[in-house]
Structure formats: structure tokens, C-alpha cells
Design a protein around this motif. Structure first.
Motif, PDB file in Angstrom:
ATOM      1  N   VAL A  34      36.649  66.969  76.349  1.00  0.00           N
ATOM      2  CA  VAL A  34      37.262  66.109  75.340  1.00  0.00           C
ATOM      3  C   VAL A  34      36.154  65.633  74.406  1.00  0.00           C
ATOM      4  N   ILE A  36      34.675  62.801  71.851  1.00  0.00           N
ATOM      5  CA  ILE A  36      34.816  61.402  71.447  1.00  0.00           C
ATOM      6  C   ILE A  36      33.836  61.126  70.318  1.00  0.00           C
ATOM      7  N   THR A  57      40.982  68.104  72.470  1.00  0.00           N
ATOM      8  CA  THR A  57      41.512  66.748  72.332  1.00  0.00           C
ATOM      9  C   THR A  57      40.421  65.865  71.739  1.00  0.00           C
ATOM     10  N   VAL A  59      39.231  61.961  70.693  1.00  0.00           N
ATOM     11  CA  VAL A  59      39.373  60.508  70.797  1.00  0.00           C
ATOM     12  C   VAL A  59      38.510  59.872  69.724  1.00  0.00           C
ATOM     13  N   ILE A  61      37.025  56.220  68.501  1.00  0.00           N
ATOM     14  CA  ILE A  61      36.830  54.803  68.859  1.00  0.00           C
ATOM     15  C   ILE A  61      36.586  54.043  67.562  1.00  0.00           C
ATOM     16  N   ARG A  67      44.778  51.890  63.135  1.00  0.00           N
ATOM     17  CA  ARG A  67      44.687  53.314  63.475  1.00  0.00           C
ATOM     18  C   ARG A  67      44.642  54.184  62.227  1.00  0.00           C
ATOM     19  N   ALA A  70      41.484  56.184  61.084  1.00  0.00           N
ATOM     20  CA  ALA A  70      41.017  57.411  61.744  1.00  0.00           C
ATOM     21  C   ALA A  70      41.054  58.608  60.804  1.00  0.00           C
ATOM     22  N   VAL A  74      41.960  63.068  64.562  1.00  0.00           N
ATOM     23  CA  VAL A  74      41.937  62.242  65.779  1.00  0.00           C
ATOM     24  C   VAL A  74      43.306  62.282  66.462  1.00  0.00           C
ATOM     25  N   ASP A  75      43.320  62.602  67.761  1.00  0.00           N
ATOM     26  CA  ASP A  75      44.567  62.562  68.528  1.00  0.00           C
ATOM     27  C   ASP A  75      44.829  61.172  69.088  1.00  0.00           C
ATOM     28  N   ILE A  76      43.773  60.571  69.618  1.00  0.00           N
ATOM     29  CA  ILE A  76      43.902  59.290  70.320  1.00  0.00           C
ATOM     30  C   ILE A  76      42.999  58.286  69.625  1.00  0.00           C
ATOM     31  N   PRO A  77      43.551  57.465  68.729  1.00  0.00           N
ATOM     32  CA  PRO A  77      42.736  56.455  68.058  1.00  0.00           C
ATOM     33  C   PRO A  77      42.705  55.175  68.895  1.00  0.00           C
ATOM     34  N   ILE A  78      41.517  54.733  69.284  1.00  0.00           N
ATOM     35  CA  ILE A  78      41.387  53.475  70.027  1.00  0.00           C
ATOM     36  C   ILE A  78      40.958  52.405  69.030  1.00  0.00           C
ATOM     37  N   VAL A  79      41.788  51.382  68.896  1.00  0.00           N
ATOM     38  CA  VAL A  79      41.588  50.352  67.869  1.00  0.00           C
ATOM     39  C   VAL A  79      40.833  49.184  68.503  1.00  0.00           C
TER      40      VAL A  79
END
Lengths: 154, 154, 154, 154
Positions: A34, A36, A57, A59, A61, A67, A70, A74-79
């Protein structure tokens, strides 16, 4: 859980650096890890684009409170809302770090990674310590990090 | 509000470095500034001791979850629970940073300070950028930071 | 190190709440404790004003990136850049919490204080748990917190 | 980017609560959303198990410094080192929050979600505000959150 590899570098990038970061992202995804990043532009976006091109995938940050900040890969945006403090989360979450050219933010990520014992591979980034592994190509950079985390990839 | 000056450096210190950090703390207090450090031992404790010897106020930004982690010279222990992430708070809270010898944690603080535009004066610390002001003595280091923040001190 | 008492509540306050918070701040300072708040307006400012009127020390844990956000009674502004995440630092740093009327931010601070075992005294704030000690006056609120932290104050 | 839904609740859970949380996780995945939790046991683990059973993606925002703390159903462990401060990241990253029974940590997450305007649906959790939407079943809870974020799911 898959391994997670961080790619750090400037939020703007020359065409050459962008191409290198994109290839790093491709290799990270091909190695089954993955990706990041800090979720924004430049090196972060290039690596994310590359990873998506190989079905990986991604991620992100994010430093801010939305979000929407991003980049489009980005698949998984961590806010986080942590500002530059989010750099620490990137490095802590990754098993290893690949550093491309960047400024003081990149240096802070390299320093923090070295502090907590994450392998750091540099592809044209800061040379401030003999603990940083120097790589010459994207392939070599990813091969080095995968080897260091015990997941060798040809 | 008084100006706040950060002193960063290793959590262990040789006698020479301890003495230098202590003198920096004394000078910071004599210049009328509040001292802020990471609240633990080594350079952080030495500077705090020096500041208290001159009647100064000492803030310790602690990484853990207990005020008991603070060295005995801390007046105001801030319990962050942020681990090394607390380094960012030290640098953001200070108007300028004095760096003494330290390892990667110190480097991350220097990098972060440069990133957000805080003047950084080094007294024997990392030389990774021409943006870092080099000082030879504790007095000179404090004089430099006070000048840069517009509060000259003889 | 002196004990540190947090006062939490809304960033706007009616004249009645402002007066109560100011008296709480006066009592905290008179009891020999340092006051810690979120550093902004309303209840935070009122308590800070009260503490300064009695010669106390006031710490403001700011959510943003500038010390200029602090109300005029803050002695030590801590610049966290953590947004509302800074609420956790207020509660962790204090030995006990006094809650005045406020909205969901105040509720999050009360919840977090209860979670980590800090005594919470309410003066007209959220009644969501029997673990919250109810006080009727500023004097009583401060007497309760000082008693709970083992520093009784008449 | 897919929508991200948070499930919050206690780190231990009765068999009934575990079953409910698992069903919520299944429904979240079936609705096409990514699940985010605090990554540990109890309600967090149950929801994660459910989401994986339906082929979903599970993000765990961990409080500590090791990915090994994650429950076995987490795909993407984010290592924050923020302690309970990580609760804020869960709520900020999600577009909506489903709350199951839990203690003060859960209350702090509900409060924080309400503060920043995230829809909160409760399935047997804290009733501290009329702004919390009450649901009677897992299906209803997920239907409510998907409706509120503009992604209706039958």
C-alpha cells in the motif's frame, strides 16, 4: 495486512522528479504494498498516480480539515487537521520511507523516520546521514525498501 | 506576553554540552524570554536549570501522559501524549529556536522550524542548511535569536 | 510545580456566565493553582481575566497556528495547530477540570476528562454522568477541585 | 473516493452489542462505503469483522505506536501515537458516525462529531442531544447515515 510504504517529497515537482515519483508509485504497487503519502500535489500526487496505474491502494494523510484537499489518486483520505504534524503519522504508519527531492518538510520526515528506526531510501533527496540508503533508480529504491522490511521483491 | 524561546537538543548531554545549554538557559531568562523545551533530560534539563537560576519561567512540552516525566526545573508541564509529535508544538510555540547537539529528534525540530520560518541558531548542532545561523557561544546564540525576533538584548 | 486547573466552556458567554467564569478564575489563582484554558474568548477569556486579577498564571492552549489568537490575559500561549484536538491537551495537562456552560466542544472536554480520570466539577454545564460533581458557586467549584487533587483550599 | 463511515463504541462488547456492531459493519460494506474505526476490540472489531464479511475495506485509526495493535480485520492500520486524541481523526475522516454502546471515549467521539457537523446515528448509545438520530436496527442506522450524506442505500 499488506505492508505500507511511504513516499515523501516536495509538494511541487519538476517533470523529472514527477516522473521518478510516478515510477516509484508503480513499483510500490507492483511489489504488493500500500502507498502512503501526505495526499497533496507534486511528489505525493506523482507517486499516487503511479500506484493507481498498477492497481494499488493509496492512502493520503491530509494536513487540513477536508478530504477535498486530496489529489485525485487517493483512495483513502485521512483528515487529520494536524498541519505539518501529520508528517509523523505518515512515517509511523509506514514500514519504510522512500524520499524524493523536497524541502524542509521532507527533511523533517526523513529525520523523524530515522529517529523511530524506519528504513529510509533516498532517490535524490537530502543527504544528511549515513543511515540513509542511497538509490539511483525507482526500481532500486523499491527493491531496497522491500528487502529491508523482509518482503523481497525482484 | 513575553517572547518564548525554544532550546532543543539531545536528551543526554556531555558535561560540555550540559554547561553550554545551562548558560543558554541563563541568557534566555536574562533576556526576559520564557524558555520552552521538550521537558525531559540532557540539553532540555540543562537549559531549564539555567533559566531557573536567573529567575526565568520554564515550559516543558512533554511527550508522554504524566507531568511526573518533567525535569525538576519545569514550571509549566504541558502533557501532550503526542510522543515525538510534541516537537512540532515546541517549535510552533517559540518565536525562535536555539539548537544544541542532538540526534535525529533534534534534526526534525530544526527542519520543522525552518519549514515554518522560525529563526534557528545552532550552537554546535546539525549543519544542514545555510538558513541556520551559526553561533559560537551561548551569549551569542541568545543575542542572535533576540535580534531576529525584534527584541535586541545586549 | 504548582497544580494546574482547567476551566472549560463556551467561546461566547452571557454576562452571567462571564461573571461566574471570571470568579472561578479568581478563585483558582487565589488557591495557588495555574489556570489552563483553550486560550480564546467567552468562558476562556473570563476565567483568564479573573486569574490575572488575582496575580495568577494563565496558560492558553490555542487551536490555531498563531499566538495572536490568544485572549489578552494569557501569559503562556501554546500554539498547537491541532484544531479542536487541542482539547485533549488541556484536559491531560490539568489535574482537574471545572466546566461552565458550553456546547459540544465543552461536552467533548468533559467526556475526555472523565475517560482519563480527571475530576470534573460542573458549574451549570452538561449533566451527562453521575461522575460529574455539581457545584452551585465559583467558590464551591474551586473548593471541590482543590479537595479532589489533595490541595484543600478553604 | 468512496464515502467513509465511522463506527464508534466500547472496546469491550456484550454478545448482543457485538452482533449489532457486526451487522452494522456488514451493512456499511454493502452500501459501498469504507469503514473506519479506532482499530481495537469490542465494537470496533465487530464492525470490522462484519465489513470484511461483505468484502469491504476497513481502516483502523490506532492510538498507539504499533500496527500490531489492530484487530485482525483491519486492512489499513493508521499508526497515530496520539492516544485518545486519535478519536478526532476518526470523526474528521468519516462523513458520518454510527455510535453503539460505549463509555466516555464514545461520548467524546459523539460530542466531537456533533461539534464539527457530522451526522451521528445512535444504535443504543448515549442520548445527550436531540441532534443525535436514534435508530433501532443496524439496517436502519446505515440507511440513515447513507441518506444524510447523500448516498441513499435501500
Amino acid at each position: 495486512m499488506k505492508p505500507i510504504i511511504a513516499v515523501v517529497g516536495g509538494s511541487t515537482a519538476s517533470p523529472e522528479v514527477y516522473a521518478a515519483a510516478r515510477e516509484v508509485g508503480q513499483e510500490v504497487a507492483s511489489a504488493g504494498a500500500v502507498l502512503i503519502t501526505g495526499g497533496l500535489g507534486g511528489v505525493m500526487e506523482a507517486a499516487s498516480q503511479g500506484a493507481k496505474e498498477k492497481g494499488g491502494t493509496v492512502v493520503g494523510i491530509l494536513p487540513g480539515f477536508s478530504r477535498k484537499d486530496a489529489n485525485p489518486y487517493v483512495d483513502i483520505p485521512i483528515v487529520t487537521g494536524l498541519g505539518d504534524g501529520r508528517n509523523m503519522l505518515i512515517v509511523q504508519t509506514a514500514q519504510a520511507v522512500i524520499a524524493l527531492p523536497g524541502e524542509y518538510g521532507t527533511l523533517s520526515e526523513i529525520a523523524f523516520a530515522l529517529k523511530i528506526g524506519r528504513p529510509v531510501v533516498s532517490l535524490g533527496s537530502w543527504k544528511v546521514s549515513a543511515d540513509i540508503i542511497q538509490a539511483k533508480t525507482a526500481k532500486e529504491a523499491v527493491r531496497e525498501v522491500m528487502k529491508r522490511i523482509g518482503k523481497p521483491h525482484p
